[in-house]
Motif scaffolding. Sequence first.
Motif, PDB file in Angstrom:
ATOM      1  N   GLU A   1     -28.717 -81.703  10.247  1.00 53.86           N
ATOM      2  CA  GLU A   1     -29.995 -82.323   9.913  1.00 53.86           C
ATOM      3  C   GLU A   1     -30.948 -81.307   9.347  1.00 53.86           C
ATOM      4  OE1 GLU A   1     -31.825 -83.342  14.054  1.00 53.86           O
ATOM      5  OE2 GLU A   1     -33.421 -82.875  12.643  1.00 53.86           O
TER       6      GLU A   1
ATOM      7  N   GLN B   1     -35.286 -81.196   8.906  1.00 56.75           N
ATOM      8  CA  GLN B   1     -36.583 -81.873   8.937  1.00 56.75           C
ATOM      9  C   GLN B   1     -37.683 -80.905   9.321  1.00 56.75           C
ATOM     10  OE1 GLN B   1     -37.766 -84.517  12.036  1.00 56.75           O
ATOM     11  NE2 GLN B   1     -36.069 -83.967  13.392  1.00 56.75           N
TER      12      GLN B   1
ATOM     13  N   HIS C   1     -30.249 -85.936  14.754  1.00 54.10           N
ATOM     14  CA  HIS C   1     -28.797 -85.882  14.894  1.00 54.10           C
ATOM     15  C   HIS C   1     -28.446 -85.668  16.375  1.00 54.10           C
ATOM     16  CE1 HIS C   1     -24.606 -84.819  14.278  1.00 54.10           C
ATOM     17  NE2 HIS C   1     -24.734 -85.187  13.008  1.00 54.10           N
TER      18      HIS C   1
ATOM     19  N   PRO D   1     -25.404 -84.328   4.118  1.00 56.75           N
ATOM     20  CA  PRO D   1     -26.281 -85.232   4.856  1.00 56.75           C
ATOM     21  C   PRO D   1     -26.995 -86.230   3.943  1.00 56.75           C
ATOM     22  CG  PRO D   1     -27.285 -83.075   4.638  1.00 56.75           C
ATOM     23  CD  PRO D   1     -25.907 -82.946   4.083  1.00 56.75           C
TER      24      PRO D   1
ATOM     25  N   THR E   1     -30.139 -86.280   7.473  1.00 57.85           N
ATOM     26  CA  THR E   1     -29.284 -86.267   8.656  1.00 57.85           C
ATOM     27  C   THR E   1     -27.833 -86.509   8.254  1.00 57.85           C
ATOM     28  OG1 THR E   1     -28.776 -87.269  10.798  1.00 57.85           O
ATOM     29  CG2 THR E   1     -29.731 -88.724   9.138  1.00 57.85           C
TER      30      THR E   1
END
Lengths: 333, 282
Positions: free
Chosen positions: A234, A236, A247, A303, A311
């Motif tokens: 992931e 973020q 995740h 992802p 993700t």
Amino acid sequence: MTALLDIENLRVELPVEGKLTTVIRNVSISVAEREAVAVVGESGSGKSMTARSALRLLPRDAAVSGDVRFLGESVFEMDSRSLRAYRAECVGMIFQDPRAHINPVRTIGDFLTESLISTRSMKPREARSRVTKLLDDVGVSRAEHRLRQFPYELSGGLLQRVMIASALAMEPKLILADEPTTALDVTTQSDVMSILDEARQERGMGLLFITHDLELAAAVSDRTVVMYAGTIMEDQQSSRLHDTPMHPYSAALIASRPSPHQRQRLTAVAGRPQSASEAPSGCPFGPRCSFRRDECSEAPAAPRVLPGGRTGCIRAEDLGLVAANQLEPIRHG
Amino acid sequence: MADPVLSVVNLRKVFTIREGGRRRADLAAIDELTFDVERGGAFGVVGESGSGKTTLARIIVGLETPTVGQVLVCGGDRRQLGRRASERKAWARRAQMVFQDPYSSFDPRQRVADSIEEVLKLHFSLSPSEQSKRVAELLDQVGLDQRHGRALPRGLSGGERQRAAIARALAIKPDLLILDEAVASLDVSIQSQILNLLSDLRQETTVSYLFLSHDLAVIRQVTDNAIVMREGRIVEQGATDGILDRPQHPYTKLLLSCVPAPRWKPRRTRSEREAAAVERNT
């Protein structure tokens, strides 16, 4: 924001016992000016190899596809002269073990001034006064005296500051730091990270920060990329990662760390971290994941881009892992 | 405290170091150290590099001798031992050590089960079948199986090797297990497995822990009481929860404030470190 570094769809295979083995699968990471991006992972996750790829510091027999661009120029297509200039002036690299990366038979002064004298054609005296100032900036006391000392005369914490000073000496646009504080005490770690933070704020430098420490990553970076078995799990905003992991692997990592503030039984992840070559097709975390379904073995390697981040989990929506993330506009992709 | 498993009394260890050329200087790695570990307890020693915690561990198991003071393990002083092997072996059964690096604490050419068996052979007179039964039992206790027992150390992962090191240390049923940064080099997901294993073993056996670490979260997780060391001296001591919830000494406060967490910001610590150094040690 202009992207300083753009790693795009990187795939790296290394020969192990005569056979090409995948160590990095479809990794894309970009770092903008003034941005700090952390890459977090356990051993074998490919985080260091990703940083090395950014400098094209891969073994000669590695099979590489995808691209690494610095300010739009492909690092993989650079000729040897521009590659040298790129490594010397555009990017500063800080390694985990300063003792292994500083010439033990030259003085600290020689080590620090070498690049300024050879690349910037500075006069030795001028270079010395410049690095004295730099050492002072990174919190090394009696800098003049240190320049005459040898690496073995300095503690690990001091030597790491010397390495940071050397990385900053050329005023690079980007710093690659591979576990720069892992061997250091927590108080020294705080110092070292704040030095890097200041350089970033003052000069607009970008930072790609490789670490195994999820809490440290969350604290010092804008964005966190979580890797496992050579794959991005992931990506973020760091400030949201601990409250809303995207995740199951990140969630498991967060739950398995003890806290200095309370004691409770840890939720351990069964099994051990796997390398990219051992991992099954589909989601590499599958065999250790408590939310695994059959369709996880067909998950794509790269992802998915979602509002708020990326993700690798195909079940992110039905596990409720992305619902809380939809407040932020898309930042990557 | 009645019948402590470990008693450290006014301990001092001085190393003589060379300061270039012929000049020598004395460095007190440990100074005026006094504490007790109660039987069945889990005791934490918190300290950064140079705090003297590893020297302390080495003195307790007999790898170093104290300059001044006394270390009593189950009431006995190692320096008052006779020369007889049986006496020395009996003493060795009291305390065992698990080191930080599971890679260098095993013989690379000896199978894991054999290195555990060797310890049993040395200390107990068991029949071969009893011996292999005990090895299987020990491996099982730390979550390993026969397959791991047959492997060479290099065939195990870091976490498995640390489990094997704990099994080997438990083989002689020690009263005290000394763990020197025993989880520091392990991956996060493996670290939690070992920490859970350590709390399970405390329920199942009567072993006491002396847990040395720089990691306050790990100290909170495994210990009941603790001391915080700085440059060889105790700066704070008491119940682990009390120290971490209500730190009194500026050095403990500094350590706690440097633990990264979401929303934590790194900062320069020079002035705080100087302030902590000035504060009188308690």
